[in-house]
Write a protein that holds these residues in place. Structure first.
Motif, PDB file in Angstrom:
ATOM      1  N   ASP A   7       0.728  -1.342  -0.132  1.00 33.98           N
ATOM      2  CA  ASP A   7      -0.017   0.027   0.107  1.00 33.98           C
ATOM      3  C   ASP A   7       0.912   1.250   0.005  1.00 33.98           C
ATOM      4  OD1 ASP A   7       0.169   1.021   2.769  1.00 33.98           O
ATOM      5  OD2 ASP A   7      -0.716  -0.733   3.216  1.00 33.98           O
ATOM      6  N   VAL A   8       0.090   2.237  -0.536  1.00 32.64           N
ATOM      7  CA  VAL A   8       1.134   3.516  -0.548  1.00 32.64           C
ATOM      8  C   VAL A   8       0.082   4.694   0.051  1.00 32.64           C
ATOM      9  CG1 VAL A   8       1.793   5.431  -2.171  1.00 32.64           C
ATOM     10  CG2 VAL A   8       1.836   3.097  -2.738  1.00 32.64           C
ATOM     11  N   GLU A   9       0.758   5.359   1.317  1.00 29.98           N
ATOM     12  CA  GLU A   9      -0.095   6.403   1.760  1.00 29.98           C
ATOM     13  C   GLU A   9       0.570   7.696   1.709  1.00 29.98           C
ATOM     14  OE1 GLU A   9      -1.585   7.444   6.380  1.00 29.98           O
ATOM     15  OE2 GLU A   9       0.273   6.318   6.157  1.00 29.98           O
TER      16      GLU A   9
ATOM     17  N   PRO B 246       4.944  10.757   0.744  1.00 31.40           N
ATOM     18  CA  PRO B 246       4.440   9.175   0.456  1.00 31.40           C
ATOM     19  C   PRO B 246       5.051   8.538   1.588  1.00 31.40           C
ATOM     20  CG  PRO B 246       5.820  10.367  -1.571  1.00 31.40           C
ATOM     21  CD  PRO B 246       5.870  11.131  -0.235  1.00 31.40           C
ATOM     22  N   LYS B 247       4.355   7.163   1.894  1.00 30.73           N
ATOM     23  CA  LYS B 247       4.896   6.091   2.308  1.00 30.73           C
ATOM     24  C   LYS B 247       4.545   4.788   1.927  1.00 30.73           C
ATOM     25  CE  LYS B 247       4.738   4.025   7.206  1.00 30.73           C
ATOM     26  NZ  LYS B 247       4.292   4.273   8.448  1.00 30.73           N
ATOM     27  N   ILE B 248       5.392   3.945   1.686  1.00 28.78           N
ATOM     28  CA  ILE B 248       5.343   2.770   1.001  1.00 28.78           C
ATOM     29  C   ILE B 248       5.447   1.754   1.585  1.00 28.78           C
ATOM     30  CG2 ILE B 248       6.024   1.350  -1.250  1.00 28.78           C
ATOM     31  CD1 ILE B 248       7.170   4.218  -2.126  1.00 28.78           C
ATOM     32  N   LYS B 249       4.486   0.660   1.693  1.00 25.82           N
ATOM     33  CA  LYS B 249       4.618  -0.542   2.543  1.00 25.82           C
ATOM     34  C   LYS B 249       4.448  -1.769   1.335  1.00 25.82           C
ATOM     35  CE  LYS B 249       2.108  -3.674   5.358  1.00 25.82           C
ATOM     36  NZ  LYS B 249       0.960  -4.130   4.402  1.00 25.82           N
ATOM     37  N   THR B 250       5.675  -2.375   1.129  1.00 28.91           N
ATOM     38  CA  THR B 250       5.652  -3.494   0.326  1.00 28.91           C
ATOM     39  C   THR B 250       4.822  -4.610   0.875  1.00 28.91           C
ATOM     40  OG1 THR B 250       7.996  -4.223   1.057  1.00 28.91           O
ATOM     41  CG2 THR B 250       7.919  -2.465  -0.665  1.00 28.91           C
TER      42      THR B 250
ATOM     43  N   ILE C 212       8.522   2.071   3.965  1.00 29.20           N
ATOM     44  CA  ILE C 212       9.507   3.160   3.769  1.00 29.20           C
ATOM     45  C   ILE C 212       8.775   4.374   3.765  1.00 29.20           C
ATOM     46  CG2 ILE C 212      11.049   3.907   2.080  1.00 29.20           C
ATOM     47  CD1 ILE C 212      10.850   0.979   0.799  1.00 29.20           C
ATOM     48  N   LYS C 213       9.043   5.157   4.638  1.00 23.47           N
ATOM     49  CA  LYS C 213       8.637   6.628   4.680  1.00 23.47           C
ATOM     50  C   LYS C 213       9.856   7.562   3.848  1.00 23.47           C
ATOM     51  CE  LYS C 213       7.480  10.883   7.460  1.00 23.47           C
ATOM     52  NZ  LYS C 213       7.473  11.236   8.547  1.00 23.47           N
ATOM     53  N   CYS C 214       9.231   8.107   2.710  1.00 22.89           N
ATOM     54  CA  CYS C 214      10.301   8.860   1.806  1.00 22.89           C
ATOM     55  C   CYS C 214      10.835  10.197   2.454  1.00 22.89           C
ATOM     56  CB  CYS C 214       9.403   9.234   0.513  1.00 22.89           C
ATOM     57  SG  CYS C 214       8.759   7.883  -0.142  1.00 22.89           S
ATOM     58  N   GLN C 215      12.103  10.361   2.506  1.00 26.26           N
ATOM     59  CA  GLN C 215      12.652  11.493   3.038  1.00 26.26           C
ATOM     60  C   GLN C 215      12.601  12.684   2.345  1.00 26.26           C
ATOM     61  OE1 GLN C 215      13.926  11.041   6.178  1.00 26.26           O
ATOM     62  NE2 GLN C 215      12.661   9.206   5.931  1.00 26.26           N
ATOM     63  N   TYR C 216      11.426  13.053   1.567  1.00 27.53           N
ATOM     64  CA  TYR C 216      11.175  14.085   0.652  1.00 27.53           C
ATOM     65  C   TYR C 216       9.788  14.275   0.837  1.00 27.53           C
ATOM     66  CZ  TYR C 216       9.989  10.402  -2.707  1.00 27.53           C
ATOM     67  OH  TYR C 216       9.482   9.549  -3.383  1.00 27.53           O
ATOM     68  N   ALA C 217       9.355  15.557   0.338  1.00 25.24           N
ATOM     69  CA  ALA C 217       7.942  15.676   0.247  1.00 25.24           C
ATOM     70  C   ALA C 217       7.618  16.255  -1.144  1.00 25.24           C
ATOM     71  CB  ALA C 217       7.483  16.661   1.160  1.00 25.24           C
ATOM     72  N   LEU C 218       6.558  15.847  -1.954  1.00 26.13           N
ATOM     73  CA  LEU C 218       6.307  16.529  -2.959  1.00 26.13           C
ATOM     74  C   LEU C 218       5.237  17.722  -2.924  1.00 26.13           C
ATOM     75  CD1 LEU C 218       5.550  13.103  -4.534  1.00 26.13           C
ATOM     76  CD2 LEU C 218       7.606  14.585  -4.971  1.00 26.13           C
ATOM     77  N   GLU C 219       5.517  18.981  -3.704  1.00 25.31           N
ATOM     78  CA  GLU C 219       4.881  20.159  -3.507  1.00 25.31           C
ATOM     79  C   GLU C 219       3.762  20.094  -4.647  1.00 25.31           C
ATOM     80  OE1 GLU C 219       6.425  24.086  -3.143  1.00 25.31           O
ATOM     81  OE2 GLU C 219       5.729  24.361  -5.260  1.00 25.31           O
ATOM     82  N   ILE C 220       2.313  20.428  -4.269  1.00 23.11           N
ATOM     83  CA  ILE C 220       1.326  20.441  -5.159  1.00 23.11           C
ATOM     84  C   ILE C 220       0.882  21.780  -5.146  1.00 23.11           C
ATOM     85  CG2 ILE C 220       0.999  18.083  -5.468  1.00 23.11           C
ATOM     86  CD1 ILE C 220      -1.537  18.520  -3.799  1.00 23.11           C
ATOM     87  N   SER C 221       0.182  22.302  -6.052  1.00 23.63           N
ATOM     88  CA  SER C 221      -0.502  23.792  -5.951  1.00 23.63           C
ATOM     89  C   SER C 221      -1.895  23.410  -5.516  1.00 23.63           C
ATOM     90  CB  SER C 221      -0.488  24.115  -7.497  1.00 23.63           C
ATOM     91  OG  SER C 221      -1.628  23.300  -8.360  1.00 23.63           O
ATOM     92  N   ASN C 222      -2.400  24.594  -5.154  1.00 20.90           N
ATOM     93  CA  ASN C 222      -3.908  24.616  -4.366  1.00 20.90           C
ATOM     94  C   ASN C 222      -4.967  23.982  -5.570  1.00 20.90           C
ATOM     95  OD1 ASN C 222      -5.798  25.508  -2.520  1.00 20.90           O
ATOM     96  ND2 ASN C 222      -6.726  26.900  -4.183  1.00 20.90           N
ATOM     97  N   TRP C 223      -4.621  24.470  -6.840  1.00 21.22           N
ATOM     98  CA  TRP C 223      -5.472  23.941  -7.905  1.00 21.22           C
ATOM     99  C   TRP C 223      -5.419  22.390  -8.043  1.00 21.22           C
ATOM    100  CZ3 TRP C 223      -4.874  20.921 -12.153  1.00 21.22           C
ATOM    101  CH2 TRP C 223      -6.018  20.768 -13.067  1.00 21.22           C
ATOM    102  N   THR C 224      -4.185  21.752  -7.909  1.00 21.80           N
ATOM    103  CA  THR C 224      -4.137  20.148  -7.723  1.00 21.80           C
ATOM    104  C   THR C 224      -4.813  19.704  -6.647  1.00 21.80           C
ATOM    105  OG1 THR C 224      -2.053  20.185  -9.352  1.00 21.80           O
ATOM    106  CG2 THR C 224      -2.365  18.540  -7.817  1.00 21.80           C
ATOM    107  N   TYR C 225      -4.617  20.310  -5.491  1.00 20.04           N
ATOM    108  CA  TYR C 225      -5.107  19.759  -4.358  1.00 20.04           C
ATOM    109  C   TYR C 225      -6.688  19.818  -4.569  1.00 20.04           C
ATOM    110  CZ  TYR C 225      -6.763  19.782   0.571  1.00 20.04           C
ATOM    111  OH  TYR C 225      -7.473  19.590   1.629  1.00 20.04           O
ATOM    112  N   GLU C 226      -7.177  20.847  -4.911  1.00 22.10           N
ATOM    113  CA  GLU C 226      -8.776  20.821  -4.845  1.00 22.10           C
ATOM    114  C   GLU C 226      -9.183  20.083  -5.991  1.00 22.10           C
ATOM    115  OE1 GLU C 226     -10.780  22.522  -3.128  1.00 22.10           O
ATOM    116  OE2 GLU C 226      -9.303  23.428  -1.918  1.00 22.10           O
TER     117      GLU C 226
END
Length: 129
Positions: A70-72, A92-96, A107-121
């Motif tokens: 699963d991917v959270e 992202p956190k990935i459980k194989t 695996i909790k990724c050691q980064y974050a991915l930026e998304i815009s308000n438009w993408t979020y909505e």
């Protein structure tokens, strides 16, 4: 954002936000269309975790894959000015699962991915409709 996951491999999506929770399954209306939209999300940049304020957690989306993985996606807000949130970050956190051999790791990724308000909505409208 989610790499090489095939939409046909996703079995269920769990959406958890403070005022709204929802489960989507393969029996849900337009399930594979929603999965495809989620898998096609694009981030504008990669941010080191040290720059993210985890107290701004606003919700999560979890994809359960048929092989037991699963991917959270934990979503955080970033306030650019006092009255509105302009940017959001996904960690992202990935459980194989056991379907990937003998490996069963989280695996909790050691980064974050930026998304815009438009993408979020757009993401929320797609998943919660």
């Amino acid at each position: 954002i989610l790499g090489k996951i095939d939409s046909k491999d996703v079995q269920r999506i769990k959406i958890s936000f403070p005022n709204q929770s929802k489960f989507l399954t393969t029996n849900s209306l337009d399930f594979y269309n929603k999965v495809s939209k989620l898998l096609s999300l694009r981030a504008s940049k990669i941010i080191p975790l040290s720059q993210i304020q985890e107290e701004n957690f606003i919700g999560s989306i979890q994809l359960e894959i048929g092989n037991g993985s699963d991917v959270e996606l934990k979503i955080y807000s970033m306030q650019k000015n006092p009255t509105e949130y302009d940017l959001y970050y996904i960690i992202p956190k990935i459980k194989t699962g056991t379907g990937l051999g003998d490996v069963n790791a989280s695996i909790k990724c050691q980064y974050a991915l930026e998304i815009s308000n438009w993408t979020y909505e757009n993401l929320l409208n797609t998943l919660l409709d």
